[in-house]
Design an enzyme around this catalytic site. Sequence first.
Site, PDB file in Angstrom:
ATOM      1  N   LYS A 107       1.570  -3.011   9.014  1.00  0.00           N
ATOM      2  CA  LYS A 107       2.763  -2.164   8.995  1.00  0.00           C
ATOM      3  C   LYS A 107       3.959  -2.981   9.473  1.00  0.00           C
ATOM      4  O   LYS A 107       3.962  -3.533  10.576  1.00  0.00           O
ATOM      5  CB  LYS A 107       2.574  -0.937   9.890  1.00  0.00           C
ATOM      6  CG  LYS A 107       3.848  -0.089  10.004  1.00  0.00           C
ATOM      7  CD  LYS A 107       3.559   1.311  10.497  1.00  0.00           C
ATOM      8  CE  LYS A 107       2.922   2.126   9.424  1.00  0.00           C
ATOM      9  NZ  LYS A 107       2.746   3.544   9.799  1.00  0.00           N
ATOM     10  N   LEU A 148       0.810  -1.211   0.000  1.00  0.00           N
ATOM     11  CA  LEU A 148       0.000   0.000   0.000  1.00  0.00           C
ATOM     12  C   LEU A 148       0.843   1.261   0.000  1.00  0.00           C
ATOM     13  O   LEU A 148       0.519   2.243  -0.651  1.00  0.00           O
ATOM     14  CB  LEU A 148      -0.916   0.021   1.231  1.00  0.00           C
ATOM     15  CG  LEU A 148      -2.087  -0.956   1.234  1.00  0.00           C
ATOM     16  CD1 LEU A 148      -2.817  -0.883   2.569  1.00  0.00           C
ATOM     17  CD2 LEU A 148      -3.040  -0.669   0.105  1.00  0.00           C
ATOM     18  N   GLY A 149       1.917   1.253   0.757  1.00  0.00           N
ATOM     19  CA  GLY A 149       2.728   2.461   0.865  1.00  0.00           C
ATOM     20  C   GLY A 149       4.029   2.161   1.576  1.00  0.00           C
ATOM     21  O   GLY A 149       4.226   1.095   2.159  1.00  0.00           O
ATOM     22  N   ASP A 187       1.780  12.471  15.381  1.00  0.00           N
ATOM     23  CA  ASP A 187       1.931  12.682  13.937  1.00  0.00           C
ATOM     24  C   ASP A 187       0.564  12.743  13.264  1.00  0.00           C
ATOM     25  O   ASP A 187       0.333  12.112  12.231  1.00  0.00           O
ATOM     26  CB  ASP A 187       2.788  11.583  13.322  1.00  0.00           C
ATOM     27  CG  ASP A 187       3.299  11.948  11.921  1.00  0.00           C
ATOM     28  OD1 ASP A 187       3.328  13.153  11.599  1.00  0.00           O
ATOM     29  OD2 ASP A 187       3.660  11.039  11.158  1.00  0.00           O
ATOM     30  N   VAL A 199       3.742  -0.656   4.437  1.00  0.00           N
ATOM     31  CA  VAL A 199       2.379  -1.029   4.803  1.00  0.00           C
ATOM     32  C   VAL A 199       1.801  -1.887   3.685  1.00  0.00           C
ATOM     33  O   VAL A 199       1.826  -1.500   2.519  1.00  0.00           O
ATOM     34  CB  VAL A 199       1.495   0.216   5.024  1.00  0.00           C
ATOM     35  CG1 VAL A 199       0.093  -0.214   5.455  1.00  0.00           C
ATOM     36  CG2 VAL A 199       2.107   1.122   6.078  1.00  0.00           C
ATOM     37  N   GLY A 221       7.339   4.290   3.773  1.00  0.00           N
ATOM     38  CA  GLY A 221       7.828   5.521   4.361  1.00  0.00           C
ATOM     39  C   GLY A 221       9.034   5.276   5.235  1.00  0.00           C
ATOM     40  O   GLY A 221       9.673   4.219   5.180  1.00  0.00           O
ATOM     41  N   GLY A 222       9.338   6.248   6.068  1.00  0.00           N
ATOM     42  CA  GLY A 222      10.562   6.183   6.849  1.00  0.00           C
ATOM     43  C   GLY A 222      10.586   5.058   7.865  1.00  0.00           C
ATOM     44  O   GLY A 222      11.630   4.482   8.143  1.00  0.00           O
ATOM     45  N   MET A 223       9.419   4.729   8.458  1.00  0.00           N
ATOM     46  CA  MET A 223       9.430   3.723   9.513  1.00  0.00           C
ATOM     47  C   MET A 223       9.213   2.311   8.991  1.00  0.00           C
ATOM     48  O   MET A 223       9.495   1.345   9.688  1.00  0.00           O
ATOM     49  CB  MET A 223       8.387   4.053  10.589  1.00  0.00           C
ATOM     50  CG  MET A 223       6.950   3.942  10.133  1.00  0.00           C
ATOM     51  SD  MET A 223       5.773   4.150  11.510  1.00  0.00           S
ATOM     52  CE  MET A 223       6.099   5.853  11.958  1.00  0.00           C
ATOM     53  N   GLY A 224       8.716   2.174   7.773  1.00  0.00           N
ATOM     54  CA  GLY A 224       8.515   0.835   7.258  1.00  0.00           C
ATOM     55  C   GLY A 224       7.604   0.815   6.056  1.00  0.00           C
ATOM     56  O   GLY A 224       7.391   1.822   5.388  1.00  0.00           O
TER      57      GLY A 224
END
Length: 737
Positions: A60, A38-39, A154, A46, A41-44
């Site tokens: 996630k 799905l997506g 966030d 999804v 980013g910086g933390m992992g």
Amino acid sequence: MEYTPTQPDAARPQPLDAAVPQQPGPSRIGPYEVFQLLGEGGMGRVFLARSPGSRLVALKVIRPEYAEAPDFRGRFRREADAARKVSGFFTPPVLDADADAPQPWLATAYVPAPSLHEVVRRFGVLPEPALRALGTGLAEALLAIQATGIVHRDLKPGNVLVAHDGPRVIDFGISRALDATQVTRTDAVIGTPGFMAPEQITSGRAVGPAADVFSLGCVLVFAATGRGPFGSGGTAEILYRAVHTAPQLDGVPGALHSLLAACLDKDPARRPAADALLAALGPTEPSALLTPGLRADLAAREAHAAVLVAAPPLPAATPDSAASPDPVAPGRPSRRRFLWIAVGATAAAGAATAAVTGWPPGPGRTPAPGGAGAGTTVRPSPAVAAAPAPLWTHPLSRSVQNGHLALLGPTLVHWDQDGAVGYDAAAGTERWTASPRLPSDVSSGRPRWLGAYGDALYGTVHGDHEYLLVLDGDGALRASHSLSTGEQASSGDYVVSVLGAGGGVAFVGIEGDQGYVVRAVDLAAGTVLWNRTMNGSDFQATADGQSCFLQDNGALYGMDLRTGNVRWTARDVVRPGTYPGLAVAGNAVLVTGVKVQAFGAADGRELWTAVNESVYLSNTAVAGDRPFVADSQDTVFALDPRDGSQLWHTVSPLHLDGAGTPSQERGPSAGTSLVVAPLSQPRGLIAFNASDGKVRWAHQATGTEADGKTSWLVKAGGTTVYAASDTTLYAFRSDTA
């Protein structure tokens, strides 16, 4: 700053056997069966996945560097346990987590809904009744989160989903564990510039529930105006304004002005609590958030989710199944068939959005043409004018693989690694086929064409040495230079790319015995000016007349064109391995991945960040110093090179092809008058005014060309647009009146 992805447009799934821009995921994570990424980013990352009980989840998976940090797993376990206790209507429940997995993961209920960021961008800003409905839902979500002792930290438009019955707040529950880890740099904090409270910026961890109220105020300002309350620009500028300057509330409905100003007070003690905010905004009606376009978008997503729930389970791995990509029991529809049905269901449910409009746009915003925004395979498009009759067409005698179009002065070149043909751009007649005279020591082999920059096509050929070839617009060999830095070329050297050219210097990427190297070659003298060993394989380079700009392993370097001396360095620009695109616009160097970042060409100073997305963007096209970029949600953006503000953005009424593929020439092409982009299903192209983003016309292929195997190539030049299908070369001339 930590960047967390939203749930991207689930109404536009890619079948598991189709090419997708994101990295494919594993087939299973824990007990969950994975459908698609799905997506990221910086933390992992999804994933959309399914539980053993056929429940869809957003899964996630945490990046390895967090998992390897001291004490992270313990913190993650405690935060996940706390998050499971959150029980509010406006927060999707945390269902499961595993802190001891090789890469820790956390599963929440999947919500088939767009983010608030997508809603505002596609359907326009929210009127007051919708703002109140959004605010009460967010306030109630914060109350549920805060009741367990969690501070979200966030809250932003990308972390708010807009469903049929109200908003949902996602991505709570692990921020504190991530923030405490501090694995990337000692001053790192969790949050997103423009939506962070002053105390979060200045003191990092010393934040409480009031910080989330500040973020809620920022989100409502964005929903009301299409921008954050502290403007755009570089990260440092936005953070400074959040701490020191008053918020920009122009465009906020008058009845909400004082309430949002209170939420954005610099002093946490003077901000209203979430329960007071809930009372001040309500009572409201959640349906105020829904427009016809959003309703159709939600229906498409829900149809897609329903088909995935019913898809056959992934078979257990067996020696035989490894040879078959789609094993299926006799008499059962295949899993791949179910996923293709999901695409069709999405198309049927979303087709209505092509004919409806949403909320009125806010100041300076361009509405989506026809309100389009849902994921349809082929959208009915009565409002899109047909393309003008082609100026000329020319049949293509050879098929190309990973082809390109380039304008070398008055010559249009259609090329791939194996060959190049030049056409008269005005008349379409064939002028030449690349067949340069090769160096005398090249006894076999043929040139590989690797890049077109300025007025020349660049390639290589291997003899006793590896040679750089430079072909001009007339098809003549302008130069042939040895790339050897000694008397003999290393037998292990292999040219993988011609990265760019400018100021009389070409930059060549070489893989050899010493790893990856970028080599600069003087195009007049043929001498090697400098070499630089790369730290990773995802390097790129571009140049202006004075400097070379090189991205290597996440860092960006500004270098002297002829000496290779590093003038400045910007570190941690992108995550290593993401292969961002590079471009120069005016006095800025642009790095494009999941956002567009601008750095001063002279000093590397961070200037601004724009189009911060959860999915990859196309490479940035530049015309007249103005950057243009497209995302995989079919939106084309024009940016101001001075501050990154959006001059316009337009949601295409037809699906763009490959606009979210990083580091590929599949995004828009920009000329001084028009911006053009290729289409998918059916193939073709669409043209926008470069000045204001208005849709000019579209050419949609018919017959066999509509289902062509390869993407169309497009190139804009002034008021003429060039395109190549599998079989035909086209030129269209268009005014912009």
